[in-house]
Design a protein around this motif. Structure first.
Motif, PDB file in Angstrom:
ATOM      1  N   ASN A  63      84.103  51.950  10.165  1.00  0.00           N
ATOM      2  CA  ASN A  63      83.026  51.099   9.631  1.00  0.00           C
ATOM      3  C   ASN A  63      82.499  50.112  10.663  1.00  0.00           C
ATOM      4  O   ASN A  63      82.274  48.951  10.391  1.00  0.00           O
ATOM      5  CB  ASN A  63      83.508  50.337   8.391  1.00  0.00           C
ATOM      6  N   TYR A  64      82.298  50.600  11.870  1.00  0.00           N
ATOM      7  CA  TYR A  64      81.847  49.715  12.937  1.00  0.00           C
ATOM      8  C   TYR A  64      80.613  50.281  13.641  1.00  0.00           C
ATOM      9  O   TYR A  64      80.262  51.454  13.491  1.00  0.00           O
ATOM     10  CB  TYR A  64      82.976  49.480  13.950  1.00  0.00           C
ATOM     11  N   VAL A  65      79.988  49.399  14.427  1.00  0.00           N
ATOM     12  CA  VAL A  65      78.829  49.772  15.242  1.00  0.00           C
ATOM     13  C   VAL A  65      79.184  49.549  16.706  1.00  0.00           C
ATOM     14  O   VAL A  65      79.804  48.543  17.058  1.00  0.00           O
ATOM     15  CB  VAL A  65      77.587  48.935  14.876  1.00  0.00           C
ATOM     16  N   VAL A  66      78.804  50.497  17.537  1.00  0.00           N
ATOM     17  CA  VAL A  66      79.034  50.402  18.983  1.00  0.00           C
ATOM     18  C   VAL A  66      77.690  50.314  19.690  1.00  0.00           C
ATOM     19  O   VAL A  66      76.775  51.081  19.381  1.00  0.00           O
ATOM     20  CB  VAL A  66      79.808  51.625  19.514  1.00  0.00           C
ATOM     21  N   VAL A  67      77.570  49.367  20.619  1.00  0.00           N
ATOM     22  CA  VAL A  67      76.403  49.330  21.505  1.00  0.00           C
ATOM     23  C   VAL A  67      76.908  49.500  22.931  1.00  0.00           C
ATOM     24  O   VAL A  67      77.672  48.671  23.436  1.00  0.00           O
ATOM     25  CB  VAL A  67      75.610  48.016  21.371  1.00  0.00           C
ATOM     26  N   ASN A  68      76.511  50.596  23.541  1.00  0.00           N
ATOM     27  CA  ASN A  68      76.833  50.854  24.946  1.00  0.00           C
ATOM     28  C   ASN A  68      75.696  50.320  25.806  1.00  0.00           C
ATOM     29  O   ASN A  68      74.573  50.828  25.741  1.00  0.00           O
ATOM     30  CB  ASN A  68      77.011  52.357  25.183  1.00  0.00           C
ATOM     31  N   LYS A  69      75.971  49.276  26.567  1.00  0.00           N
ATOM     32  CA  LYS A  69      74.966  48.716  27.467  1.00  0.00           C
ATOM     33  C   LYS A  69      75.147  49.384  28.822  1.00  0.00           C
ATOM     34  O   LYS A  69      76.110  49.128  29.533  1.00  0.00           O
ATOM     35  CB  LYS A  69      75.139  47.207  27.584  1.00  0.00           C
ATOM     36  N   LYS A  70      74.207  50.251  29.176  1.00  0.00           N
ATOM     37  CA  LYS A  70      74.300  51.011  30.418  1.00  0.00           C
ATOM     38  C   LYS A  70      73.368  50.425  31.469  1.00  0.00           C
ATOM     39  O   LYS A  70      72.398  49.741  31.156  1.00  0.00           O
ATOM     40  CB  LYS A  70      73.952  52.477  30.153  1.00  0.00           C
ATOM     41  N   HIS A  71      73.693  50.722  32.709  1.00  0.00           N
ATOM     42  CA  HIS A  71      72.824  50.278  33.801  1.00  0.00           C
ATOM     43  C   HIS A  71      71.669  51.255  33.941  1.00  0.00           C
ATOM     44  O   HIS A  71      71.863  52.464  34.029  1.00  0.00           O
ATOM     45  CB  HIS A  71      73.591  50.195  35.120  1.00  0.00           C
ATOM     46  N   GLY A  72      70.470  50.730  33.934  1.00  0.00           N
ATOM     47  CA  GLY A  72      69.294  51.579  34.071  1.00  0.00           C
ATOM     48  C   GLY A  72      68.036  50.767  33.890  1.00  0.00           C
ATOM     49  O   GLY A  72      68.059  49.532  33.899  1.00  0.00           O
ATOM     50  N   LYS A  73      66.940  51.424  33.692  1.00  0.00           N
ATOM     51  CA  LYS A  73      65.655  50.760  33.557  1.00  0.00           C
ATOM     52  C   LYS A  73      65.375  50.509  32.083  1.00  0.00           C
ATOM     53  O   LYS A  73      65.439  51.414  31.261  1.00  0.00           O
ATOM     54  CB  LYS A  73      64.547  51.622  34.162  1.00  0.00           C
ATOM     55  N   SER A  74      65.065  49.254  31.733  1.00  0.00           N
ATOM     56  CA  SER A  74      64.728  48.938  30.343  1.00  0.00           C
ATOM     57  C   SER A  74      63.275  49.287  30.075  1.00  0.00           C
ATOM     58  O   SER A  74      62.403  49.063  30.914  1.00  0.00           O
ATOM     59  CB  SER A  74      64.972  47.451  30.071  1.00  0.00           C
ATOM     60  N   GLU A  75      63.029  49.840  28.927  1.00  0.00           N
ATOM     61  CA  GLU A  75      61.680  50.260  28.558  1.00  0.00           C
ATOM     62  C   GLU A  75      61.245  49.509  27.305  1.00  0.00           C
ATOM     63  O   GLU A  75      61.180  50.057  26.221  1.00  0.00           O
ATOM     64  CB  GLU A  75      61.649  51.785  28.314  1.00  0.00           C
ATOM     65  N   PHE A  76      60.956  48.244  27.468  1.00  0.00           N
ATOM     66  CA  PHE A  76      60.542  47.444  26.326  1.00  0.00           C
ATOM     67  C   PHE A  76      59.111  46.959  26.525  1.00  0.00           C
ATOM     68  O   PHE A  76      58.695  46.663  27.649  1.00  0.00           O
ATOM     69  CB  PHE A  76      61.466  46.243  26.132  1.00  0.00           C
ATOM     70  N   PRO A  77      58.352  46.846  25.434  1.00  0.00           N
ATOM     71  CA  PRO A  77      56.967  46.406  25.567  1.00  0.00           C
ATOM     72  C   PRO A  77      56.888  44.970  26.055  1.00  0.00           C
ATOM     73  O   PRO A  77      57.777  44.161  25.804  1.00  0.00           O
ATOM     74  CB  PRO A  77      56.417  46.520  24.134  1.00  0.00           C
ATOM     75  N   LYS A  78      55.825  44.646  26.725  1.00  0.00           N
ATOM     76  CA  LYS A  78      55.612  43.334  27.300  1.00  0.00           C
ATOM     77  C   LYS A  78      54.324  42.752  26.728  1.00  0.00           C
ATOM     78  O   LYS A  78      53.361  43.468  26.500  1.00  0.00           O
ATOM     79  CB  LYS A  78      55.542  43.487  28.820  1.00  0.00           C
ATOM     80  N   VAL A  79      54.324  41.451  26.471  1.00  0.00           N
ATOM     81  CA  VAL A  79      53.119  40.786  25.998  1.00  0.00           C
ATOM     82  C   VAL A  79      52.241  40.473  27.190  1.00  0.00           C
ATOM     83  O   VAL A  79      52.694  39.888  28.167  1.00  0.00           O
ATOM     84  CB  VAL A  79      53.481  39.493  25.249  1.00  0.00           C
ATOM     85  N   ASP A  80      50.991  40.880  27.139  1.00  0.00           N
ATOM     86  CA  ASP A  80      50.078  40.669  28.258  1.00  0.00           C
ATOM     87  C   ASP A  80      49.579  39.227  28.310  1.00  0.00           C
ATOM     88  O   ASP A  80      49.499  38.533  27.303  1.00  0.00           O
ATOM     89  CB  ASP A  80      48.880  41.614  28.155  1.00  0.00           C
ATOM     90  N   LYS A  81      49.198  38.819  29.490  1.00  0.00           N
ATOM     91  CA  LYS A  81      48.695  37.469  29.723  1.00  0.00           C
ATOM     92  C   LYS A  81      47.301  37.298  29.127  1.00  0.00           C
ATOM     93  O   LYS A  81      46.393  38.041  29.449  1.00  0.00           O
ATOM     94  CB  LYS A  81      48.651  37.214  31.224  1.00  0.00           C
TER      95      LYS A  81
END
Length: 975
Positions: free
Chosen positions: A490-508
């Motif tokens: 009954n648990y959750v695992v988050v594996n934080k791996k080394h790599g490139k993050s692909e998250f949206p960015k708010v524009d200026k």
């Protein structure tokens, strides 16, 4: 000691009586009937106004200051689903003022603000990009006009003029809390400001502050810990807002704010029966309640909508999620538990300490000190609706995340099977008492505990009697608790791996600079300034009186400061040499943690110390070694005896050393993946010292692998055979301490002379230079600095006011101009440094954390200010008075007196520098600050150290700053 997570919540109950709370305090009749608890070490009194506003007061007269928290029982879980981030953004806007605070002409301004609000509502319905941009252009244009009728950051200026410290606020899932640390004689002024501040919401300077939140969002995309936390929450909570919406909000919602929804939220939830004023410090109880009634008693209560949620489905099989980011790899494992109202949830605190307490928990001994993982810990978070328990591990070189996860879960299984020693539970209770003694010294900690009580709706009696309740928990109880909530699936695992993050960015967005009006004030601020408040006379540290010096029989100096507050002690053996003198000595000190003796294994040593309620540490700084023991005064002699046994009888262990080498090489590799380590470690050192920098003062890989461990152990055994001195802080008479040391602290007849430290000359700043390191990130971060000159007390005096006026804090010139007026950075500051050693220099140093597309403009803006300091007489006077009030009301914690004495002694002083600074500040005029600026700051060349993504950063902008050089990680770290 257990290092608790910042969101750890401590439970709390109250019993109604009409006299003082502390058993040792004589009974006193008060005007009001306060809720108190007998035996309360925090001396806490609680009162509720007729409108429902709760007042928590913890009396502590150590210094004439009060830690203030204004807590609102609302957070991001109450955000509308279509406007996430609202609670957090509202928190930002509470610093902008009201129709009185910061307003120069409210009748004109409110018309413009209504137009801006209507345009935002219209923009929310538009999808066409060109039309949206056109509307934003209108918003920007009208905002510029509206800004003419406001005084930016007037709230911060007023609060700063009181002598406040730590002005800030934070928002989380269930709370929004506004923080100040104020002089106690300015309490009514503070109340006058806060009662007006919370009386209404005015969304002025909205779009520039929204841009600051954009920047904050982007910074969160560059933070792997933030991303891992969000991912874990989303998988633990599929239905509840704890997981379905983040506190910072989504990119889409940040682009489409609604001023109307923010006003609705404020009017609905910022009401007295949903708020508490929490005070810890130098408080007169009845007078405090009288004043709060006067200023907040007319607030009208409202029915606050109850929060409703759909219960989560049970987790019946492990949920595995992965994210990628620039930092080194780690694994998190989390369990979902019921909220604060569950009858047995209090036992989670024991579960936490059984697993990891920094000394003798199962994770500490079986994983960390056994060198099976690089590092590991656990923490818990109790909230209203659900609680969570999370484990974390950083893998060793070659270890898989799956392997690290299995080790963490294996320690949970041991608790489920009762595979832990019977002595651990009572020893943990002793540790809880020790932690309370330590934390209760600080008003901020007291206020934090009271804030938790209010937000969680628990009773103060539970805090006062927490340890008694926990002491009744049996081994059978905790085993049942573990089996009930920590199942195999009954648990959750988050594996934080080394790599490139692909998250949206708010524009200026395009923002036109807004007018600041920093040289004027609202009528409200003018009236606050006229309010009378008494001033205090400063009390300076008298080291000759407070720091006693004696000699042991072998002529070793023993310094002593009396502990008059609690039953804790600190004992320190101090050697004036460190890693700059002997790199192998620093390694030997690190090695000691994993060694046993001829009598105990390494694990057994930690267990014995834990039982006594003491802990030890041996730390090699650059030019000093600290050999330290601390804990319960009752265990001093037993602790010293065991401590000396460790130092003199540590036994070599080749396997432990081989693991240290492997882990050290992994840590070095991980440092090259850490933005923080790169910028503030290797890159800053390279900029200040050049190729031969302190960051490179390390043993080579070959040297590490081939060291004779017997030599390292010899260095441990010989630590106290070098010239050293001892500092004791505690309740015992110094003659008793001398007797204990004479019995157990054995030294040779002739102490060895100290080894001289290697010198690292600081580079002269003769021309502009730019050092850049490529790093995968959304934002860019810049530190610029210039060497000014050798240590000079007169510069330290002037800089104490200059920093406050010019570069540090929310009302400083730098912050106002860069963030408030031009919205060019989320974080910007500048300060003039004061050397800590006679051979070090003063520096002028500044920082920018900004989007890559703003870097050029931000750099130009900050350099313009650093060459042309705006002269604002009122702001200078506020900064000057604030600096004086901080000195008048600050008192050094007794355990820190010696360390301040030592710092002054290093600089050749036998007095408290504030004693010299205070009269000089009283005489200071703005022209003196201008002269200081013109002489020491204007026209300087700068070394810029910059970290950012080479694909996003305009390298031409960097080259315009100065002589450009891109550095490799090998060049800055030396490996």
């Amino acid at each position: 000691m257990k290092k608790f997570n910042s969101i750890l919540l401590i439970a709390i109950t109250l019993i109604m009586i009409s006299c003082g709370g502390n058993e040792s305090t004589p009974e006193k009749k008060y005007k009001y009937e306060y809720e108190t608890v007998k035996g309360d070490a925090l001396d806490t009194y609680i009162y509720t106004l007729e409108n429902g506003l709760k007042i928590y007061m913890s009396v502590n007269r150590d210094e004439p200051r009060i830690q203030t928290n204004i807590a609102v029982n609302t957070g991001s879980k109450q955000d509308p689903a279509d406007a996430t981030g609202l609670a957090h953004y509202l928190e930002h806007m509470l610093f902008k003022g009201t129709s009185k605070i910061a307003s120069l002409d409210w009748e004109k301004e409110k018309v413009l603000l209504k137009q801006i609000s209507d345009l935002y509502e219209k923009r929310r319905t538009v999808t066409d990009v060109a039309e949206r941009n056109a509307i934003y252009h209108q918003i920007d244009s009208i905002s510029g006009v509206a800004a003419k009728y406001t005084v930016a950051n007037e709230y911060d200026k007023m609060i700063n003029s009181l002598g406040a410290k730590g002005t800030n606020a934070y928002t989380s899932t269930e709370r929004t809390v506004y923080i100040n640390d104020i002089p106690s004689n300015e309490f009514e002024k503070w109340l006058s400001i806060e009662s007006e501040r919370f009386s209404e919401l005015v969304l002025r300077l909205f779009h520039t502050e929204l841009e600051a939140v954009y920047e904050e969002y982007n910074r969160s995309r560059d933070n792997d810990y933030s991303l891992a936390y969000e991912t874990m929450s989303q998988n633990l909570f599929k239905k509840h807002p704890y997981g379905t919406q983040s506190t910072i909000g989504t990119s889409e919602h940040l682009k489409n704010p609604s001023m109307e929804k923010i006003h609705e939220y404020f009017n609905e939830r910022y009401v007295p029966n949903n708020m508490a004023i929490i005070l810890a410090g130098d408080i007169d109880l009845d007078n405090t309640v009288d004043l709060i009634k006067k200023h907040f008693g007319n607030y009208k209560s409202k029915e606050v909508p109850a929060f409703k949620f759909e219960p989560e489905e049970e987790i019946t099989e492990p949920v595995i999620a992965s994210i990628e980011g620039s930092d080194a790899e780690w694994v998190d494992v989390a369990f979902r538990l019921p909220g604060v109202k569950a009858e047995d949830i209090y036992m989670i605190e024991l579960m936490d300490m059984l697993l990891a307490n920094g000394q003798a928990g199962l994770i500490d001994l079986n994983l960390v000190k056994a060198q099976k993982v690089l590092s590991a810990y656990c923490y818990y978070d109790i909230e209203n609706d659900y609680s969570t328990f999370q484990l974390h591990a950083n893998p060793r070189e070659g270890q898989t995340l799956e392997g690290a996860k299995a080790l963490l879960l294996g320690e949970i299984e041991k608790i489920k099977k009762g595979e832990f020693e019977d002595w651990m539970l009572p020893a943990i209770i002793k540790q809880f008492k020790l932690q309370d003694l330590q934390s209760n010294q600080y008003n901020s900690s007291r206020a934090y505990k009271m804030t938790n009580a209010f937000i969680l709706g628990t009773k103060w009696e539970d805090v006062v009697n927490k340890n008694d309740k926990l002491s009744k928990v049996t081994k059978k109880d905790i085993v049942a608790f573990a089996n009930k909530y920590f199942k195999d699936n009954n648990y959750v695992v988050v594996n934080k791996k080394h790599g490139k993050s692909e998250f949206p960015k708010v524009d200026k967005p395009a923002i036109t600079q807004v007018q600041l009006n920093r040289d004027t004030a609202s009528a409200f601020a003018a009236n606050i300034e006229k309010m009378e408040s008494s001033r205090m006379s400063p009390i300076f540290n008298d080291y000759n009186t407070e720091v006693k010096e004696a000699k042991l029989s072998d002529n070793i100096p023993l310094y002593n400061v009396k502990n008059t507050s609690n039953d804790l002690f600190q004992l320190n053996y101090i050697l004036e040499m460190g890693s700059f003198s002997d790199k192998e000595l620093a390694l030997a000190v690190e090695y000691l943690e994993y060694l046993g003796t001829d009598k105990y294994s390494a694990s057994e040593l930690q267990q014995e110390l834990f039982k006594l309620g003491v802990s030890y540490s041996v730390y090699a700084a650059e030019e000093r070694v600290y050999v330290s023991l601390s804990g319960l005064e009752e265990s001093l002699e037993d602790g010293v005896k065991l401590f000396e046994h460790i130092l003199s009888n540590a036994q070599p262990n080749q396997e432990a050393y081989n693991n240290i080498v492997q882990d050290k090489l992994k840590q070095r590799a991980d440092a090259k993946l850490s933005k923080y380590s790169i910028l503030y470690g290797g890159l800053m050192d390279y900029g200040k010292y050049g190729k031969d920098s302190p960051a490179k003062n390390i043993l080579s890989t070959d040297k590490l692998k081939n060291i004779d461990i017997n030599n390292l152990v010899t260095k441990i055994h010989e630590l106290t055979s070098y010239e050293h001195y001892i500092y004791y802080f505690g309740k015992k008479d110094v003659t008793d301490v001398k007797t204990i040391l004479a019995k157990h602290h054995k030294t040779p007849a002739q102490l060895k002379p100290l080894i001289a430290a290697k010198n690292f000359p600081e580079l002269e700043t003769t021309k502009n230079k730019v050092y850049f390191v490529n790093y995968d990130m959304v934002q860019s971060e810049v530190m610029l600095f210039s060497k000014v000159g050798p240590a000079n007390e007169n510069l330290a005096i002037t800089s104490s006011v200059f920093n406050q006026y010019f570069g540090a804090g929310l009302s400083s010139i730098i912050f106002q101009e860069i963030r408030e007026s031009k919205a060019l950075a989320y974080s910007a500051y500048c300060y003039f440094t004061t050397p800590q050693k006679p051979d070090e220099s003063h520096y002028i140093q500044a920082y920018l954390g900004t989007q890559v597309d703003k870097l050029g403009d931000a750099k130009k803006a900050i350099l313009e200010l650093m060459n042309n300091m705006p002269e604002v007489e009122d702001q200078f006077q506020d900064s000057k008075v604030s600096a004086l009030k901080k000195i008048e009301t600050s008192r050094t914690k007794r355990q820190n007196l010696f360390w301040q004495y030592l710092a002054n002694k290093k600089m050749g002083r036998d007095y408290d520098l504030s004693e010299k600074i205070y009269p000089e500040i009283e005489k200071m005029q703005l022209k003196d600050l201008k002269t200081f600026f013109e002489t020491n700051i204007k026209g300087k060349h700068y070394t810029y150290v910059v970290i950012g993504n080479k694909k996003l950063v305009d390298i031409n902008v960097l080259k315009e700053m100065g002589e450009y050089q891109e550095l490799t990680l090998e060049e800055i770290f030396g490996y």
